[in-house]
Design a protein around this motif. Structure first.
Motif, short mmCIF file in Angstrom:
data_model
loop_
_atom_site.label_atom_id
_atom_site.label_comp_id
_atom_site.label_asym_id
_atom_site.label_seq_id
_atom_site.Cartn_x
_atom_site.Cartn_y
_atom_site.Cartn_z
N ASP A 48 0.75 -1.31 -0.04
CA ASP A 48 -0.11 0.04 0.09
C ASP A 48 0.79 1.48 -0.09
O ASP A 48 0.59 2.26 -0.53
N ILE A 49 1.93 1.28 0.87
CA ILE A 49 2.91 2.30 0.75
C ILE A 49 3.68 2.56 -0.67
O ILE A 49 3.78 3.69 -1.22
N LEU A 50 3.92 1.41 -1.23
CA LEU A 50 4.51 1.46 -2.48
C LEU A 50 3.37 2.23 -3.55
O LEU A 50 3.81 2.96 -4.46
N LYS A 51 2.21 1.81 -3.44
CA LYS A 51 1.07 2.43 -4.61
C LYS A 51 0.92 3.79 -4.07
O LYS A 51 0.27 4.59 -5.07
N LYS A 52 1.07 4.10 -2.96
CA LYS A 52 0.95 5.74 -2.63
C LYS A 52 2.18 6.61 -3.11
O LYS A 52 2.26 7.72 -2.73
N GLY A 53 3.09 5.75 -3.55
CA GLY A 53 4.32 6.70 -4.11
C GLY A 53 5.40 6.41 -3.28
O GLY A 53 6.41 7.26 -3.49
N GLY A 54 5.37 5.92 -2.28
CA GLY A 54 6.42 5.53 -1.29
C GLY A 54 7.50 4.67 -2.05
O GLY A 54 7.31 3.91 -2.80
N ASN A 55 8.71 4.69 -1.77
CA ASN A 55 9.78 3.93 -2.02
C ASN A 55 10.14 2.47 -1.00
O ASN A 55 9.44 2.57 -0.21
N ALA A 56 11.33 2.05 -1.45
CA ALA A 56 11.29 0.74 -0.74
C ALA A 56 11.69 1.00 0.75
O ALA A 56 11.39 0.00 1.56
N ILE A 57 12.48 2.21 0.95
CA ILE A 57 12.73 2.44 2.25
C ILE A 57 11.33 2.65 3.16
O ILE A 57 11.22 1.96 4.37
N ASP A 58 10.47 3.45 2.38
CA ASP A 58 9.12 3.55 2.98
C ASP A 58 8.38 2.36 3.33
O ASP A 58 7.89 2.18 4.40
#
Length: 565
Positions: A48-58
């Protein structure tokens, strides 16, 4: 109304299992990103974080906090661990948030008047707790390389703890196993119970309001929400009341560190892993170098000759680990370049007898003990940033103690130090200087978060729990992928063995090694010990033909899942 909302939540959660693109224990695919962890809900949080534009660290930060709620056996804010990060430009760095010995720690703190180790003293009770590093490590990684706001990454874990999630069969079995634990394991007495004192059954909502409050403070105040203020004050008060030695000063002084990775190569691949105080990267590269010396075209996979060669490589790497490795801030002269060199491997390989087992000599060097309550997850995003993260509580559910006001369990990592200076024996007790207890020193670890690259891009992201077996399960999985071109799920599930130099024994997965192989190895001089399962690997590979990430969670993980999109 409350019961109605609970039923609706459970229906929606169960429905999500059928309509989310992942497989619990099989190979799965993702064009834009992948998270593979020990819990499906935590993997979904990361995606979900990746889908929201976050990167691998996020995504890693969010997954780690979610695991602290959903996988309390090892997911944690009361322990520590390591991150290996490969950025999309090919640069690799690591974060060390291993626990530290408290300021009041001493080299003899676990010994009796005669200088002998008091049985279980370094694993039971609050003196066995190292100063936790997880929150500091995640916060530092975010400050350096995060993209989304910190609160957005912690909030999903707050929601899981506050609103609850359906009890899994895996957690339920753990709860049943704790029924006979005495009151000394204070927080565990009611950990999996409802207000009526009954163990929460599979499918019923499990809420953790105290943990939700602690996570909310971390969400709002960053690492200061843990290492300062009311959480730090409660940790100190709890320690004083229960016989621990961690203070507010210990917490305030704790810092995570960004370190350079250790690097090796294997037949055109680049291997990046964690440097000390993790021993995993150094040992992994040494063993891969040893295997590169062998003519594997003439040694059939899983044959007697193959198992013997792998065991002998393990024996040598673990002996070197015990003799030389420790916290680099206390041991600046460790010979890392030597241990990871091709020249050293060539000399080491020369004394391997391909037809006879070596003898481990405790008078020369040794190996220490690690617990098994560790968890690993692997993450990659659409830009090609990759994270391999392993963190731990040491034993299963750590020390089994914690303040009910805070809602999390403390580690028992002090057991990873060498407990008696100068005493190394065939039972596996080690007394070498690099890993003796000292205030603010980080204990040696076996965690081996690893990224293998091809032409500067992530090819394999891998790691595992398993304490002292971590290094060897990761090593064999890397070898399976690079040397034998196995798909990731097959590489994870293939038979694993373990040899740690001392005690001098070869551990094998009892249902996967043939009787003929066992007999042949015994005749070669190996002492064999059966084990149900070695490692719980979480891996991702990249398929250059399909241009897709391929992930798999070890089938031995009750709730683990690879989730891609």
């Amino acid at each position: 109304m409350k019961n109605f909302k609970s039923i609706i939540f459970q229906i929606l959660w169960l429905a999500s299992l059928f309509f989310t693109p992942f497989h619990l224990h099989a190979q799965t695919y993702g064009q834009n990103g992948m998270v593979v962890s020990d819990n499906v809900l935590a993997s979904e949080v990361g995606i979900d974080i990746l889908k929201k534009g976050g990167n691998a660290i996020d995504a890693s930060i969010a997954t780690a906090f979610a695991l602290a709620v959903t996988h309390p056996e090892a997911g944690n804010i009361g322990g520590g661990g390591f991150i290996v990060l490969m950025k999309s430009d090919g640069e690799v760095t690591t974060f060390d948030f291993r626990e530290k010995a408290p300021l009041k720690a001493t080299p003899d703190m676990f010994q009796d008047a005669a200088g002998n180790l008091i049985e279980n003293a370094n694993s039971n009770g609050l003196k066995a707790v190292g100063v936790p590093g997880t929150v500091a490590g995640l916060y530092l990684a975010h400050q350096k390389y995060g993209k989304l706001p910190w609160p957005d990454l912690v909030q999903p874990a707050v929601d899981l703890a506050q609103k609850g999630f359906p009890m899994t069969w895996g957690l339920y079995k753990a709860a049943l196993n704790m029924e006979d634990w005495d009151d000394s394991y204070d927080i565990m007495t009611n950990y999996f119970r409802n207000e009526a004192g009954e163990i929460i059954k599979p499918g019923e909502l499990w809420t953790q309001p105290a943990l939700a409050k602690t996570l909310s403070l971390i969400r709002d105040k960053g690492q200061d929400g843990f290492y300062k203020g009311e959480v730090a004050e409660e940790i100190e008060a709890y320690m004083k009341a229960k016989g621990g030695i961690i203070t507010k000063e210990d917490l305030a002084r704790y810092t995570a560190i960004e370190r350079k990775p250790v690097k090796g190569t294997y037949k055109g691949y680049e291997i990046y892993s964690m440097p000390p105080p993790s021993s995993g990267g150094v040992a992994l590269i040494e063993m891969m170098n040893l295997m590169e010396q062998a003519d594997l075209q003439k040694i059939e996979f899983n044959s007697t000759a193959y198992v013997h060669l792998v065991a002998e490589a393990m024996r040598r790497a673990f002996a070197d680990r015990a003799e030389h490795l420790g916290d680099p801030d206390f041991n600046p002269e460790m010979p890392l370049d030597k241990l990871t060199s091709k020249e050293f491997a060539k000399k080491r390989f020369e004394n391997i007898d391909l037809k006879k087992a070596s003898v481990s000599d405790s008078s020369k060097f040794g190996q220490l003990y690690d617990g098994s309550s560790t968890t690993h997850f692997s993450v990659v995003d659409k830009e090609g940033n990759a994270v391999s993260m392993t963190y731990t509580l040491e034993h299963s559910y750590g020390v089994g103690m914690g303040s009910a006001k805070l809602g999390f369990i403390f580690n028992n990592e002090m057991g990873d130090f060498n407990p008696v200076p100068g005493v190394t024996n065939s039972d596996g007790q080690i007394g070498s200087k690099p890993n003796l207890i000292a205030p603010e020193k980080r204990m040696l670890s076996s965690m081996t978060p690893t990224i293998v690259a091809k032409d500067g891009k992530p090819h394999l992201i891998i790691g595992s729990p398993g304490g002292r077996t971590i290094i060897n399960t990761v090593f064999q999985t890397v070898l399976n992928v690079l040397e034998y071109n196995m798909r990731i799920d097959k590489a994870i599930e293939a038979m694993k063995i373990h040899h740690q130099w001392l005690p001098d024994g070869l551990v094998y997965e009892k249902h996967l090694m043939s009787p003929d192989t066992r007999d042949a190895l015994t005749k070669m001089g190996h002492r064999l010990f059966p084990y149900n399962n070695l490692g719980v690997l979480m891996g991702i590979t990249y398929d250059p033909k399909l241009k897709v990430y391929v992930g798999a969670a070890d089938s031995s993980s009750e709730d683990g899942a690879a989730v891609g999109y």
